[in-house]
Design a protein around this motif. Structure first.
Motif, mmCIF file in Angstrom:
data_model
loop_
_atom_site.group_PDB
_atom_site.id
_atom_site.type_symbol
_atom_site.label_atom_id
_atom_site.label_comp_id
_atom_site.label_asym_id
_atom_site.label_seq_id
_atom_site.Cartn_x
_atom_site.Cartn_y
_atom_site.Cartn_z
ATOM 1 N N SER A 164 0.821 -1.212 0.000
ATOM 2 C CA SER A 164 0.000 0.000 0.000
ATOM 3 C C SER A 164 0.858 1.267 0.000
ATOM 4 C CB SER A 164 -0.925 0.009 1.218
ATOM 5 O OG SER A 164 -1.714 -1.157 1.254
ATOM 6 N N LEU A 165 1.914 1.256 0.796
ATOM 7 C CA LEU A 165 2.801 2.418 0.868
ATOM 8 C C LEU A 165 3.484 2.671 -0.471
ATOM 9 C CD1 LEU A 165 4.387 4.632 2.323
ATOM 10 C CD2 LEU A 165 5.994 2.867 3.095
ATOM 11 N N LEU A 166 3.997 1.619 -1.092
ATOM 12 C CA LEU A 166 4.694 1.784 -2.368
ATOM 13 C C LEU A 166 3.750 2.257 -3.461
ATOM 14 C CD1 LEU A 166 6.984 -1.378 -2.226
ATOM 15 C CD2 LEU A 166 7.711 1.007 -2.094
ATOM 16 N N ILE A 167 2.506 1.789 -3.438
ATOM 17 C CA ILE A 167 1.518 2.253 -4.417
ATOM 18 C C ILE A 167 1.302 3.751 -4.274
ATOM 19 C CG2 ILE A 167 -0.934 2.160 -5.055
ATOM 20 C CD1 ILE A 167 -0.878 -0.822 -4.403
ATOM 21 N N ARG A 168 1.224 4.234 -3.033
ATOM 22 C CA ARG A 168 1.032 5.665 -2.801
ATOM 23 C C ARG A 168 2.254 6.480 -3.220
ATOM 24 N NH1 ARG A 168 -3.242 7.535 0.419
ATOM 25 N NH2 ARG A 168 -5.071 6.533 -0.474
ATOM 26 N N LEU A 169 3.449 5.906 -3.080
ATOM 27 C CA LEU A 169 4.679 6.623 -3.437
ATOM 28 C C LEU A 169 4.868 6.718 -4.949
ATOM 29 C CD1 LEU A 169 7.149 5.190 -0.775
ATOM 30 C CD2 LEU A 169 6.165 7.490 -0.848
ATOM 31 N N ILE A 170 4.252 5.795 -5.686
ATOM 32 C CA ILE A 170 4.329 5.830 -7.157
ATOM 33 C C ILE A 170 3.190 6.705 -7.670
ATOM 34 C CG2 ILE A 170 4.257 4.452 -9.265
ATOM 35 C CD1 ILE A 170 5.208 2.058 -7.523
ATOM 36 N N GLU A 171 3.520 7.853 -8.195
ATOM 37 C CA GLU A 171 2.508 8.848 -8.545
ATOM 38 C C GLU A 171 1.972 8.719 -9.966
ATOM 39 O OE1 GLU A 171 4.154 12.654 -7.692
ATOM 40 O OE2 GLU A 171 4.243 12.324 -5.522
ATOM 41 N N SER A 172 2.425 7.740 -10.703
ATOM 42 C CA SER A 172 1.918 7.549 -12.063
ATOM 43 C C SER A 172 0.488 7.016 -11.991
ATOM 44 C CB SER A 172 2.804 6.561 -12.827
ATOM 45 O OG SER A 172 2.689 5.268 -12.257
ATOM 46 N N SER A 173 -0.151 6.892 -13.145
ATOM 47 C CA SER A 173 -1.523 6.379 -13.161
ATOM 48 C C SER A 173 -1.563 4.935 -12.675
ATOM 49 C CB SER A 173 -2.099 6.457 -14.579
ATOM 50 O OG SER A 173 -1.497 5.481 -15.419
ATOM 51 N N GLY A 174 -2.705 4.546 -12.124
ATOM 52 C CA GLY A 174 -2.866 3.185 -11.637
ATOM 53 C C GLY A 174 -2.672 2.146 -12.726
ATOM 54 N N TRP A 175 -3.119 2.462 -13.937
ATOM 55 C CA TRP A 175 -3.001 1.504 -15.033
ATOM 56 C C TRP A 175 -1.544 1.290 -15.432
ATOM 57 C CZ3 TRP A 175 -6.932 -1.332 -15.224
ATOM 58 C CH2 TRP A 175 -8.228 -0.826 -15.058
ATOM 59 N N THR A 176 -0.740 2.351 -15.382
ATOM 60 C CA THR A 176 0.683 2.213 -15.686
ATOM 61 C C THR A 176 1.364 1.324 -14.653
ATOM 62 O OG1 THR A 176 0.784 4.385 -16.761
ATOM 63 C CG2 THR A 176 2.862 3.457 -15.974
ATOM 64 N N LEU A 177 1.051 1.550 -13.383
ATOM 65 C CA LEU A 177 1.605 0.716 -12.322
ATOM 66 C C LEU A 177 1.154 -0.736 -12.483
ATOM 67 C CD1 LEU A 177 2.959 0.104 -9.647
ATOM 68 C CD2 LEU A 177 0.943 1.024 -8.475
ATOM 69 N N LEU A 178 -0.110 -0.939 -12.819
ATOM 70 C CA LEU A 178 -0.631 -2.292 -12.978
ATOM 71 C C LEU A 178 0.065 -3.039 -14.116
ATOM 72 C CD1 LEU A 178 -4.420 -1.616 -12.358
ATOM 73 C CD2 LEU A 178 -3.011 -3.266 -11.111
ATOM 74 N N PHE A 179 0.398 -2.309 -15.193
ATOM 75 C CA PHE A 179 1.096 -2.952 -16.309
ATOM 76 C C PHE A 179 2.423 -3.534 -15.845
ATOM 77 C CE2 PHE A 179 4.372 -2.722 -19.588
ATOM 78 C CZ PHE A 179 3.823 -3.545 -20.558
ATOM 79 N N TRP A 180 3.236 -2.701 -15.187
ATOM 80 C CA TRP A 180 4.552 -3.169 -14.749
ATOM 81 C C TRP A 180 4.434 -4.179 -13.617
ATOM 82 C CZ3 TRP A 180 8.117 -2.936 -18.023
ATOM 83 C CH2 TRP A 180 8.264 -1.835 -18.871
ATOM 84 N N ARG A 181 3.456 -3.987 -12.756
ATOM 85 C CA ARG A 181 3.234 -4.960 -11.666
ATOM 86 C C ARG A 181 2.940 -6.343 -12.246
ATOM 87 N NH1 ARG A 181 0.418 -4.051 -6.102
ATOM 88 N NH2 ARG A 181 -0.148 -6.165 -5.455
ATOM 89 N N GLY A 182 2.110 -6.375 -13.291
ATOM 90 C CA GLY A 182 1.779 -7.645 -13.909
ATOM 91 C C GLY A 182 2.947 -8.269 -14.638
ATOM 92 N N ILE A 183 3.618 -7.488 -15.505
ATOM 93 C CA ILE A 183 4.706 -8.004 -16.337
ATOM 94 C C ILE A 183 5.907 -8.431 -15.503
ATOM 95 C CG2 ILE A 183 6.506 -7.293 -17.968
ATOM 96 C CD1 ILE A 183 4.018 -8.062 -19.388
ATOM 97 N N ILE A 184 6.380 -7.529 -14.640
ATOM 98 C CA ILE A 184 7.611 -7.808 -13.889
ATOM 99 C C ILE A 184 7.417 -8.971 -12.916
ATOM 100 C CG2 ILE A 184 9.282 -6.887 -12.235
ATOM 101 C CD1 ILE A 184 8.881 -4.141 -13.473
ATOM 102 N N SER A 185 6.319 -8.956 -12.161
ATOM 103 C CA SER A 185 6.092 -10.038 -11.196
ATOM 104 C C SER A 185 5.926 -11.380 -11.912
ATOM 105 C CB SER A 185 4.870 -9.736 -10.327
ATOM 106 O OG SER A 185 3.688 -9.633 -11.100
#
Length: 302
Positions: A31-52
């Motif tokens: 939760s903390l890291l999500i808040r620290l990443i200020e990009s759009s949620g969809w951009t974060l979700l893309f990298w979260r999905g691919i990298i993990s």
């Protein structure tokens, strides 16, 4: 001999408990890291999905190459259902964090073990007891407090996403339990790829991150998420689905604590009241279930 046998029988429970506790503790930084990443949620979700997905795939190929290749060539029904549920829980969780307080999201997600118990009743033929029904009603009351009179304009939408997250997590744990966690890490691989596809279709901009955001993304997606969910996926192998899911309670305590310490986000009164009701309900439910199981395991005196 009897005592030694009892310890041996309890060993799998200890393995499942330890895996869940460590995994959820690691995940609490999410939760903390999500808040620290200020990009759009969809951009974060893309990298979260691919990298993990890539990290977990490398791990499974290194540890169980033949089993992994067979599962990739011919994925089972459980693997596909569990992967979709995992993907949707990830999407809804990240978007929920963006639209409401972290504490509110985590508290609502805590109803997932009760949903899990209900699903296990219908699909795994596990008997649903009176205390489970009482716990569901009490937890629902707590959620009503979280929803009522929110100060944030989009909080209700964020709370609805948290409820969907709870449902998807419950399905994920039930499927894991039914399959005895067979090929469990691959749920993260298929789920991660599904998440990335959804994010791209929704308008993700993968290369819009700043250098600082890249640091947080790598920590979150390459370390926190894969390690946490690999450990969490072990739990249902040794524990009933609802029992394993109950350990997600730990995130509701540690997640807001990390956010409060770093970002100073203080939970609202409604969140504290509703959270207290939900937490107390689930703790009492857990203790009652553990006591009942202990009594059933006792042998009658000769």
């Amino acid at each position: 001999m009897q005592k030694t046998q009892g310890v041996y029988l309890l060993a799998p429970i200890y393995k499942g408990t330890l895996a869940m506790m460590v995994g959820v503790s690691i995940l609490s930084v999410d939760s903390l890291l999500i808040r620290l990443i200020e990009s759009s949620g969809w951009t974060l979700l893309f990298w979260r999905g691919i990298i993990s997905a890539l990290v977990v795939l490398v791990f499974t190929m290194a540890t169980k190459p033949k089993q992994t290749m067979n599962a990739l060539r011919k994925p089972s029904k459980n693997l596909l259902i569990g992967s979709v549920a995992f993907s949707l829980s990830t999407v809804c969780f990240v978007l929920s964090i963006e639209h409401t307080q972290v504490a509110s999201t985590l508290i609502i997600i805590n109803v997932s073990p009760l949903i899990c118990a209900a699903l296990a009743f219908f699909f795994l033929k596990e008997t649903i007891e009176l205390r489970t029904l009482i716990a569901i009603l009490a937890a629902t009351l707590g959620i009503v407090f979280v929803f009522y009179g929110k100060a944030l304009p989009n909080a209700s939408f964020g709370n609805m996403l948290a409820l969907v997250t709870a449902l998807m997590l419950a399905i994920y744990f039930v499927v894991l339990r039914e399959s005895k966690s067979a090929n469990a890490p691959l749920f993260l691989v298929f789920g991660g790829l599904c998440t990335a596809v959804i994010a791209i279709l929704a308008g993700a901009e993968p290369f819009s991150l700043t250098s600082q955001e890249w640091v947080y993304v790598i920590i979150l997606c390459a370390v926190v998420v894969p390690s946490a969910f690999i450990l969490i996926s072990i739990g249902p192998k040794f524990l009933p689905a609802a029992h394993a899911n109950l350990f997600m309670l730990l995130e509701a305590i540690l997640g807001p604590l990390f956010v409060w310490m770093v970002l100073g986000e203080v939970p609202s009164d409604n969140v504290l009241i509703g959270g207290s009701i939900v937490m107390l309900t689930l703790v009492l439910f857990t203790l009652s279930s553990a006591k009942s199981r202990h009594s059933l395991n006792k042998k009658p005196s000769e």
